[in-house]
Scaffold this active site. Structure first.
Site, PDB file in Angstrom:
ATOM      1  N   ASP A 144       0.859  -1.186   0.000  1.00 33.00           N
ATOM      2  CA  ASP A 144       0.000   0.000   0.000  1.00 33.00           C
ATOM      3  C   ASP A 144       0.895   1.236   0.000  1.00 33.00           C
ATOM      4  O   ASP A 144       1.489   1.573   1.029  1.00 33.00           O
ATOM      5  CB  ASP A 144      -0.901   0.013   1.246  1.00 33.00           C
ATOM      6  CG  ASP A 144      -1.985  -1.069   1.195  1.00 33.00           C
ATOM      7  OD1 ASP A 144      -1.760  -2.102   0.517  1.00 33.00           O
ATOM      8  OD2 ASP A 144      -3.037  -0.885   1.827  1.00 33.00           O
ATOM      9  N   LYS A 207      -6.753   3.203  -3.493  1.00 39.29           N
ATOM     10  CA  LYS A 207      -7.185   3.194  -2.095  1.00 39.29           C
ATOM     11  C   LYS A 207      -7.426   4.632  -1.650  1.00 39.29           C
ATOM     12  O   LYS A 207      -6.674   5.529  -2.023  1.00 39.29           O
ATOM     13  CB  LYS A 207      -6.094   2.525  -1.258  1.00 39.29           C
ATOM     14  CG  LYS A 207      -6.311   2.504   0.233  1.00 39.29           C
ATOM     15  CD  LYS A 207      -5.216   1.690   0.934  1.00 39.29           C
ATOM     16  CE  LYS A 207      -5.231   1.920   2.435  1.00 39.29           C
ATOM     17  NZ  LYS A 207      -4.140   1.216   3.125  1.00 39.29           N
ATOM     18  N   LYS A 243     -10.092   0.174  -2.686  1.00 36.99           N
ATOM     19  CA  LYS A 243     -10.026  -0.078  -1.248  1.00 36.99           C
ATOM     20  C   LYS A 243     -10.310   1.187  -0.457  1.00 36.99           C
ATOM     21  O   LYS A 243      -9.449   2.058  -0.341  1.00 36.99           O
ATOM     22  CB  LYS A 243      -8.640  -0.612  -0.867  1.00 36.99           C
ATOM     23  CG  LYS A 243      -8.470  -0.827   0.646  1.00 36.99           C
ATOM     24  CD  LYS A 243      -7.114  -1.415   0.995  1.00 36.99           C
ATOM     25  CE  LYS A 243      -6.887  -1.385   2.505  1.00 36.99           C
ATOM     26  NZ  LYS A 243      -5.529  -1.815   2.885  1.00 36.99           N
TER      27      LYS A 243
END
Lengths: 307, 476
Positions: A144, A207, A243
């Site tokens: 991430d 995300k 996400k």
């Protein structure tokens, strides 16, 4: 597989990103609110709760994290509740990846690590890449990363693009989730542009947030990002995941997200490979609601472990 | 996939509604039985909900006489601040009983509970609150403070309680008394409102509700004791009323049909435009006089917009109006369904191409799947006539001038929408549109403070806001 598209200069990227249709703020908020009024009951609710559990990126990103805490979290990730699925992944800081790898061996649960000088992203590129390589080398299956919001907001799209492609390369086989930190992007137009920029640069997932900045995964932000992956797939054929992370605490929040996924991006995204929810306390609420649905009674929070 | 078969049923309970077998007429503060009755049915199931009294000449006479007496003795002389107290009280009771009224409206009308709960009822209460506020401030509105007298009001079936609020709230605020006739297919919420008048201890005769069909309406508007007529409904009936009232001293306001153009420019926020198009034509099954029933889209984005629109339409939930997830409910009556079918058949025959998402319609009741017509020529009936159903006709344009020309090329002039990110274009186009309401980057938004009404054959007079007082004041 080469995921990057052949536009790299800031000028070219500006043309593409600023050529995207605008987002009307009032309309986007109204649509997200409307989707939030869907009523999910009975069988649909039971199935949705299990799906949501399988989508959780069970996260701990605190300075005070310890190997013990990560191990406990990993046990919970695998043994959520009798008959319930495992979570999608456990998400930790890079130095704890090894602990998670050991604890999750053979479970099928992903090991996600934040990298690239999370959460601020304020470090030289070499450091960010080293951060990434080390996490992958230690066994992270998902990375991430955070984008350079400063570069994005000043319009230096080429720099953001190059950084993402470099991190993507450093990821190797690991999946790359690109954190836009939408709470710092100021407008929904920017959320849409940052989403496209990340996807063009090869992101496997986009995300919303680090969880360290408010607002985080608000319903209209998720709406705009789901529209982006849908439109990107229609235009480029590649399917990118989404996400939301930050501030998602209740089963109701999670169900609203699934409704959005279903009606905005489409049922194809109702899959832990394409939709994850970054959260820490959400899992216990999902488990509590799951038990309530199965038994008809609330057992109360004391019956669910705080990991 | 978990939502493959749609969401599990989530029906709103009907236990909050206490349906009676029969309903009388509300005259002079009490319910009286009529000589004849007619059934009102649930259009989603075709089951009879109740028998309702049919008002004939005698009952209309009695209602108008009661309204006259109340006007002269009680309501007309009452200070505005006192009238306001009653209106506030009514507004509060509506809020308290809003769930019951929403369910009742859905049962009688067929519209989804999501809309009655989230749109109709909040607006009904807001309308009464708004005009309650005006009652003691009429001298600042600019139309004098003298009421007109007895108002005869005839309302349609598409927003039964909301149209009642639009009619009764300003009339009462200005000191008039009313005799109102709800549509014959949707009388129940008006009768529930009559109970609310009793509950609020509104003086007898200030509000009278007479139920019946077209003949009852004719008796009411042509009654010599009526000073002011307000009608919302079809242009055809509006014309008959204008004809009947010509040469009398009665005042008239008409809110009639429409064929609203929703104009999408190539720089529009497309996802929100798709939402706006859906909201413009599928809200309330398209039973909306200001519906955006003609989509005018700039040719360079037409394909993209239509692809998004079709994908969006596939997510519309059509079915049981009482289900909280339903987006599109039942068509209000067999007659209206027949009219929609006839017009859609004409569209197919004339060469337009219909498309509907796959959706299973219930076997009983009156249903029509959301439909989009492409390959539409301006001369097709589906592009010219008001369908009053979930049917959209799509036309394209190249330049802003062409968009304005096409939008205005209709005998109607009620509503229009403009979708563009360019503010200067919004202003320039809005100025040229011959429509009473022009929405920019939104559609079908209503607020009691905002006046509403038409150009050309969409009627005259304004309802809502300060402008809405004019129709009910003698110097207006």
């Amino acid at each position: 597989m080469t995921d990057a598209v052949a536009v790299t200069s800031t000028r070219e990227l500006r043309g593409v990103l600023h050529g995207l249709p605008g987002v009307d703020e009032v309309g986007a908020k109204a649509r997200a609110a409307r989707l939030g009024t869907r009523s999910i009951k009975n069988d649909t609710k039971a199935a949705a709760i299990d799906l949501a559990i399988s989508m959780v990126d069970l996260t701990t990103l605190e300075g005070a994290d310890t190997p013990g805490k990560v191990r406990a979290l990993c046990v919970k990730a695998v043994r959520t509740a009798p008959g319930a699925p495992t979570v999608g992944a456990v998400c930790v800081y890079p130095d704890l990846v090894k602990v998670a790898v050991e604890a999750l061996a053979g479970s099928g649960v992903g090991i996600a690590s934040v990298a690239t000088a999370f959460p601020a992203g304020r470090a030289p590129l070499e450091v960010k890449l080293a951060d990434t390589r080390r996490a992958v080398a230690d066994g992270a299956t998902e990375i991430d990363m955070v984008i350079d919001r400063g570069a994005f907001l000043t319009g230096d799209y080429g720099r953001v693009f190059d950084e993402i492609t470099a991190v993507k390369e450093a990821c190797g086989e690991a999946h790359l989730k690109v954190i836009l930190e939408t709470g710092e992007l100021a407008t929904y137009d920017n959320v849409r542009r940052a989403s496209w920029l990340a996807m063009l640069a090869g992101a496997d997932f986009i995300k919303t947030s680090t969880g360290k900045i408010q607002p985080a995964a608000t319903p209209p932000v998720v709406l705009v990002m789901l529209q982006a992956v849908r439109d990107f797939q229609a235009e480029h054929g590649r399917v990118v995941g989404v996400k939301p992370a930050g501030g998602i605490r209740t089963t109701k929040d999670a169900l609203k997200l699934l409704v959005q996924v279903n009606e905005v991006a489409g049922p194809r995204w109702l899959d832990p490979r394409l939709f994850r929810i970054g959260a820490s306390s959400l899992l216990n609420d999902l488990l509590m609601q799951r038990e309530k649905l199965a038994t008809g009674v609330y057992s109360g929070p004391d019956y669910f472990t705080l990991d | 996939m978990i939502f493959d078969t749609g969401y599990a049923p989530a029906p709103e309970s009907t236990s909050v509604v206490d349906l009676r077998a029969s309903y009388g007429l509300f005259i002079d503060g009490g319910f009286v039985t009529g000589k004849e009755t007619f059934p009102t049915i649930n259009p989603a199931t075709e089951e009879t909900l109740a028998e309702v009294a049919l008002a004939g000449a005698g009952e209309v006479d009695a209602a108008v006489a009661a309204a006259r007496t109340a006007y002269e003795n009680v309501w007309g002389p009452m200070p505005g601040a006192e009238r306001a107290k009653y209106l506030y009280r009514i507004a509060r009771i509506i809020q308290e009983r809003s769930r019951e009224l929403a369910v009742l409206e859905t049962l009688d009308n067929g519209k989804p509970i999501r809309e009655t709960r989230d749109v109709d009822l909040p607006l009904v209460a807001a309308h009464f609150f708004h005009y309650a506020g005006w009652a003691d401030k009429l001298e600042y509105a600019g139309y004098g403070t003298t009421p007109v007298g007895v108002a005869g009001q005839v309302i349609p079936w598409n927003f039964p309680l909301l149209m009642l609020a639009w009619k009764i709230a300003p009339a009462l605020a200005c000191g008039n008394t009313v005799v109102l006739k709800p549509a014959e297919t949707t009388p129940l919420t008006a009768l529930a409102f009559a109970e609310i008048c009793q509950q609020a201890e509104l003086p007898a005769g200030v509000v009278n509700i007479v139920t019946g069909a077209g003949e009852t309406g004719r008796l009411l508007v042509e009654h010599p004791g009526v000073d002011k007529v307000a009608f919302t409904g079809s242009t055809e009936v509006g014309r008959q009323i204008a004809h009947a009232l010509a040469g009398t001293s009665k005042r008239l306001s008409l809110e009639l049909g429409g064929k609203g153009a929703n104009i999408v420019f190539d720089d529009a926020p497309l996802d929100q435009a798709v939402e706006g198009v859906v909201n413009a034509i599928f809200f309330n099954q398209g039973h909306v006089c200001c519906a955006g029933s003609r989509l005018l889209v700039q040719e360079s984005v037409a394909e993209e917009l239509l692809a998004k629109l079709r994908a969006r339409m596939e997510t519309l939930v059509v079915g049981d109006p009482l289900d909280k997830n339903t987006d599109v409910g039942a068509v209000n009556s067999a007659a209206q369904l027949a009219r929609i079918r006839e017009l859609v058949a004409s569209g197919v025959e004339e060469g337009a191409e219909p498309w509907s998402p796959p959706c299973a319609l219930p076997e009983r009741g009156f249903w029509f799947a959301p439909t989009v017509f492409t390959c539409v020529a301006a001369s097709h009936r589906v592009a010219r006539e008001e369908i009053f159903g979930p049917v959209l006709s799509v036309l394209t344009f190249r330049t802003p001038e062409e968009a304005v020309e096409k939008a205005n090329n209709t005998p109607y002039g009620l509503s229009a929408g403009i979708w563009t990110e360019k503010g200067s274009r919004i202003l320039a186009v809005a100025e040229k549109l011959r429509a009473g309401v022009v929405w920019a980057n939104t559609f079908n938004q209503f607020d009691p403070a905002s006046p509403f009404g038409g150009f050309k054959e969409s009627g005259y007079g304004r309802e809502g806001g300060r402008h809405g007082l004019e129709a009910y004041l003698a110097q207006g």
